[in-house]
Write a protein that holds these residues in place. Structure first.
Motif, short mmCIF file in Angstrom:
data_model
loop_
_atom_site.label_atom_id
_atom_site.label_comp_id
_atom_site.label_asym_id
_atom_site.label_seq_id
_atom_site.Cartn_x
_atom_site.Cartn_y
_atom_site.Cartn_z
N ASN A 1 14.56 -0.41 -9.50
CA ASN A 1 14.32 0.90 -10.13
C ASN A 1 12.97 1.47 -9.69
O ASN A 1 12.84 2.70 -9.56
N VAL A 2 11.98 0.60 -9.49
CA VAL A 2 10.69 1.05 -8.96
C VAL A 2 10.90 1.69 -7.59
O VAL A 2 10.35 2.76 -7.29
N GLN A 3 11.67 1.01 -6.74
CA GLN A 3 11.93 1.55 -5.40
C GLN A 3 12.66 2.89 -5.46
O GLN A 3 12.32 3.82 -4.72
N LYS A 4 13.64 3.00 -6.33
CA LYS A 4 14.37 4.26 -6.46
C LYS A 4 13.44 5.38 -6.92
O LYS A 4 13.51 6.51 -6.41
N PHE B 1 7.83 -1.60 0.72
CA PHE B 1 7.77 -0.20 1.14
C PHE B 1 7.29 0.00 2.58
O PHE B 1 7.40 1.11 3.10
N GLY B 2 6.73 -1.04 3.18
CA GLY B 2 6.26 -0.90 4.56
C GLY B 2 4.75 -1.00 4.66
O GLY B 2 4.03 -0.44 3.83
N SER B 3 4.29 -1.68 5.67
CA SER B 3 2.86 -1.89 5.85
C SER B 3 2.14 -0.64 6.33
O SER B 3 0.90 -0.60 6.36
N ASN C 1 2.15 5.38 -2.81
CA ASN C 1 2.07 6.72 -2.23
C ASN C 1 2.79 6.73 -0.89
O ASN C 1 2.27 6.26 0.12
N LEU C 2 4.00 7.24 -0.89
CA LEU C 2 4.81 7.28 0.32
C LEU C 2 4.64 8.58 1.10
O LEU C 2 5.32 8.80 2.09
N ARG D 1 2.73 -7.73 -2.81
CA ARG D 1 4.19 -7.52 -2.78
C ARG D 1 4.58 -6.17 -2.19
O ARG D 1 5.63 -6.06 -1.52
N LEU D 2 3.80 -5.14 -2.42
CA LEU D 2 4.22 -3.79 -2.09
C LEU D 2 4.47 -3.54 -0.60
O LEU D 2 5.44 -2.84 -0.26
#
Length: 263
Positions: A49-52, A78-80, A255-256, A73-74
């Motif tokens: 749900n965090v990812q969504k 989500f990507g380095s 922050n994506l 973990r992040l």
């Protein structure tokens, strides 16, 4: 006055949060932070749900989490290539905070002709002045609806100089769900001091006044503020007002967008 503040994406996100009050009313693990959605316990909320949520909003905050394991973990999730800015948590029980804040206000007086005001429903001119000062000092302004207390009880504290210009401001909100893990807590921040008046202790003064006046209005049990570890001035201001650093705890921003959010 601007109803929403920042980049095109940030304005769209604030507008979306404004339109989603039921989401925050129904889930005790979520909070509307005005600019971003806050998740209080990602393990309980569920990492899927965090990812969504992050994919939907592009920016979400994880508040009062264990920093080291979360930061480790992040990147895998989500990507380095993304950065995950974080802030340390400072917490104080009302009795400790109120005592310290009374001491801060008692230790000095504002100059003749200056005035201090706290409002839970500030007018448009006040909000505009606060948003402008926040922007000038590198603090991301909250949207207008948030500052005027729509959906969430909030308070805005301002210091005006003898010419009626805004010299310093701070804001707080009772953003956490009454059935959630931070029930009864208040989040305080948004402290900005006009560059013309820096070095006069106004940051501590306006923060102390905000905490005292918001307690009279809302009766909060615990105060939460946050600061970057390398921001010595903010750390000193917060601790002077009776809050203590919680080692290892803090807020992490997913922050994506790759864009700047706030100091």
């Amino acid at each position: 006055m601007s109803e929403y503040m920042g980049s095109e994406h940030m304005c769209a996100l604030q507008r979306a949060l404004h339109a989603r009050p039921e989401e925050f009313e129904q889930d005790p693990l979520l909070a509307n932070g005005g600019r971003v959605m806050t998740i209080l316990d990602p393990d309980r909320y569920g990492w899927s749900n965090v990812q969504k949520a992050a994919e939907r909003d592009k920016i979400v905050a994880l508040t009062m989490v264990d920093l080291d394991p979360i930061l480790a973990r992040l990147p895998a999730l989500f990507g380095s290539e993304f950065e995950f800015p974080h802030w340390q948590a400072f917490v104080g029980q009302s009795s400790d905070v109120l005592h310290a804040c009374e001491a801060v206000l008692g230790a000095r007086k504002l100059p003749d002709g200056w005035r201090l005001e706290s409002q839970s429903t500030p007018d448009a001119d006040t909000i505009n002045a606060v948003q402008s000062l926040n922007s000038q000092t590198g603090v991301a302004p909250a949207p207008a609806y948030y500052l005027r207390g729509e959906h969430i009880p909030s308070m805005l504290t301002c210091i005006y100089d003898a010419q009626g210009q805004l010299a310093a401001c701070a804001s707080a909100s009772m953003r956490y769900h009454p059935d959630g893990p931070l029930s009864g807590w208040i989040f305080a921040g948004g402290v900005s001091v006009n560059p013309e008046h820096r070095g006069k202790g106004l940051g501590s003064f306006v923060n102390a006044a905000l905490l005292l006046d918001s307690h009279r209005a809302f009766g909060w049990t615990t105060a939460l503020e946050q600061a970057r570890a390398d921001n010595a001035a903010s750390v000193a201001m917060i601790t002077r007002c009776g809050l203590s650093h919680l080692p290892g705890k803090g807020t992490v921003l997913i922050n994506l967008t790759g864009g700047y959010v706030t100091r």
